[in-house]
Scaffold this active site. Structure first.
Site, short mmCIF file in Angstrom:
data_model
loop_
_atom_site.label_atom_id
_atom_site.label_comp_id
_atom_site.label_asym_id
_atom_site.label_seq_id
_atom_site.Cartn_x
_atom_site.Cartn_y
_atom_site.Cartn_z
CB CYS A 154 -0.92 0.00 1.22
SG CYS A 154 -1.92 1.50 1.36
CB CYS A 160 -3.65 4.56 5.95
SG CYS A 160 -5.28 3.84 6.21
CB CYS A 163 -3.27 -2.22 7.22
SG CYS A 163 -4.59 -2.67 6.06
CB CYS A 253 -8.71 0.86 0.47
SG CYS A 253 -8.47 -0.11 1.97
CD GLN A 377 -18.74 -10.93 11.35
OE1 GLN A 377 -17.83 -10.14 11.13
NE2 GLN A 377 -18.88 -11.53 12.51
CE1 TYR A 406 -23.69 -9.92 24.85
CE2 TYR A 406 -23.00 -12.21 25.09
CZ TYR A 406 -23.16 -10.94 25.62
OH TYR A 406 -22.78 -10.70 26.92
CD GLU A 427 -28.04 -8.05 19.83
OE1 GLU A 427 -27.74 -7.02 20.49
OE2 GLU A 427 -27.22 -8.94 19.55
CG ASP A 475 -20.39 -13.42 17.73
OD1 ASP A 475 -19.26 -13.02 18.07
OD2 ASP A 475 -20.89 -13.20 16.60
CB CYS A 502 -14.11 -9.88 17.93
SG CYS A 502 -15.07 -8.88 19.08
#
Length: 549
Positions: A154, A160, A163, A253, A377, A406, A427, A475, A502
């Site tokens: 990149c 940026c 990443c 990008c 996602q 969740y 949820e 989740d 996550c």
């Protein structure tokens, strides 16, 4: 947590991610985050070609102090007795990499964090900032390079904030992400992890599998959220620079789908031609705040959302007509109105300017309707991998009752419903449950039920109604499970718990609680949902003690 706005933290939204937690820093300083032992094989991935870009744009009318308040903070007095001092140059070995992707090295026992350095390297650095337990240093020279070091493809990678580890080979990234999960399980969860290639006596512990990566780890994102600014009489947009609200203008990008780049570029071009003003976050004036683009990988449909500081759009018909003509993939053009002086992207009002209010996409065999504000996602290829592993760990034969805590818009619930007798999803966000019910109807799935509320409140009520879960899937957001939900799981005593995470640190914390309550963590699989970033998802399988796996 509002998954329509906040859960983007798990999906690498296009904002800066420079926040640093003091406690986690101190932990990294004391432990060293030693990942250098993880086995890595040098790999050279294909690198898409790019053209020069990356013009930096400060938000219109913003002063330097408004844009970079941290950079103008008064420096604290020098700390006496440290082995290094500010502006001193030294050569250090990098022994690991922390959760932000910074190299971790030591100068006479003092921990230094070095942006851009990789484990196994010897580097010359300049000390930029010191604290009692650790400091920060700038990379000046790579004396001995890691075999995992590659040239970031990149052209604006150094500017940026999107990443963090493009300078690391993809094989190295996958190995580091696995080690990051292992380190958290061991240090935070105090859990026993099986050692790779161990010989001799039979071992007990958690098996952490290699990270499941992508065959082609580029152009994987299906959603772009681009802040808009003004420069040279026209519109610019791209990413925020690291640790600031300075906009880095860009047209390409390498982790976005190509069509997302095309739509954003065309919107900027046409908006500039029509004299559309950019929102000024300091004065609260100007119209266009963000351009949001969603791409359905399977169907090819696209949605464009113009986030504006007011309902009236000058030359609206001409703008929409030009967009439709230039970008035939677009099936929906929406406007979201956000008049608040806030860094939250979306406002409360969304209306359709042209086309449908949703686009459709598939994950596996399940179809989903995606609205302007609904969570979905961002890496559909790896989402199918993640959900496939979730179904595998659930061990369904078609007779089980499953609870999905969740549940969001029902993505995992509907995957599970294909293999279970009955699925219940809960949820706390009402709009998400509306989408979940619509998606169930869309797929004609009648063995799934959704309810609004906190899992820790709804699930006990289901139990009182005689609903017993064989499997519970969680989740949660980055902060992990609510403690009351963990208590509820222990009271429900399902045969299996599948934890989709996550955040490795909160995963480790919650697994410790479940293990102390009578469960055994059998296996954890890291999944690389966001290549070239420091983020990693994991799926963990837990069974009740005494249960055969």
């Amino acid at each position: 947590m509002n998954i329509y706005e906040e859960r983007s933290e798990c999906t690498l939204s296009n904002t800066n991610r420079s926040g640093r937690g003091k406690n986690r820093r101190n932990s990294a300083a004391s432990q060293g985050q030693g990942n250098a032992s993880a086995s890595r094989q040098p790999s050279q991935t294909s690198r898409p070609s790019t053209r020069q870009q990356g013009k930096e744009v400060r938000p219109q009318g913003a002063s330097l102090s408004a844009v970079r308040p941290k950079e103008r903070a008064r420096e604290s007095a020098p700390i006496e007795g440290l082995p290094v001092s500010k502006n001193e140059e030294t050569v250090i070995d990098i022994i690991g990499m922390n959760h932000d992707g910074e190299g971790v090295g030591r100068a006479n026992g003092y921990t230094l964090f070095v942006q851009g350095a990789l484990p196994g390297e010897t580097v010359r650095v300049r000390v930029m900032k010191t604290k009692k337990q650790y400091g920060y240093a700038k990379l000046l020279e790579i004396v001995k390079a890691s075999p995992d070091r590659v040239s970031a493809p990149c052209p604006i990678y150094d500017q940026c904030g999107g990443c963090q580890i493009q300078h690391m080979s993809y094989a190295g990234q996958l190995a580091w992400k696995r080690q990051l999960v292992v380190d958290n399980l061991q240090r935070i969860g105090k859990l026993n992890v099986l050692v790779e290639d161990a010989e001799g006596a039979e071992q007990q512990g958690i098996r952490v599998l290699p990270t499941m990566g992508m065959d082609e780890p580029w152009r994987y994102r299906n959603k772009a959220q681009v802040p808009i600014g003004a420069a040279d009489g026209g519109l610019v947009g791209g990413f925020y620079a690291k640790g600031s609200h300075r906009i880095i203008d860009m047209d390409i990008c390498l982790i976005q789908h190509e069509h997302n780049d095309e739509v954003v570029a065309k919107v900027k071009e046409l908006g500039s031609h029509l004299g559309i003003s950019a929102y000024n976050e300091e004065t609260g004036r100007g119209l266009l705040r963000h351009v949001v683009v969603k791409k359905a990988f399977r169907t090819g449909e696209m949605m464009l959302v113009l986030v504006t500081n007011g309902r009236d759009i000058p030359h609206k018909d001409a703008w929409i007509g030009s967009i439709r003509e230039a970008i035939p993939h677009v099936a929906s053009i929406c406007q979201n109105v956000n008049k608040k002086q806030t860094n939250v992207i979306f406002g409360d009002e969304t209306r359709v300017l042209w086309g449908r209010d949703v686009i459709y996409d598939y994950i596996g065999d399940v179809q989903f309707a995606i609205s302007a504000r609904s969570f979905y996602q961002v890496n559909p290829v790896q989402t199918e991998v993640l959900y496939g592993k979730t179904v595998e760990y659930a061990g369904l034969s078609g007779k089980e009752t499953v609870i999905d805590a969740y549940c969001g818009i029902g993505t995992i619930s509907l995957f599970l419903a294909q293999h279970a007798d009955q699925v219940y999803g809960v949820e706390i966000v009402p709009e998400a449950i509306e989408d979940a019910r619509s998606n169930a109807m869309l797929n004609e799935m009648k063995n799934v039920k959704f309810e609004v509320g906190a899992s820790e409140d709804v699930i006990p009520r289901w139990k009182e109604q005689g609903i017993e879960a064989d499997v519970i899937v969680v989740d949660p957001p980055r902060k992990g499970c609510d403690p009351r939900l963990l208590d509820t799981i222990l009271e429900m005593k399902p045969e299996r718990v599948v934890y989709v995470s996550c955040n490795p640190s909160t995963l480790a914390r919650d697994l410790r609680v479940l293990e102390d309550g009578g469960y055994r963590t059998v296996e954890v699989t890291p999944v690389d949902m966001f290549p070239h970033t420091v983020h990693v998802e994991s799926v963990a399988l837990l069974v009740r003690d005494g249960t055969d796996h």
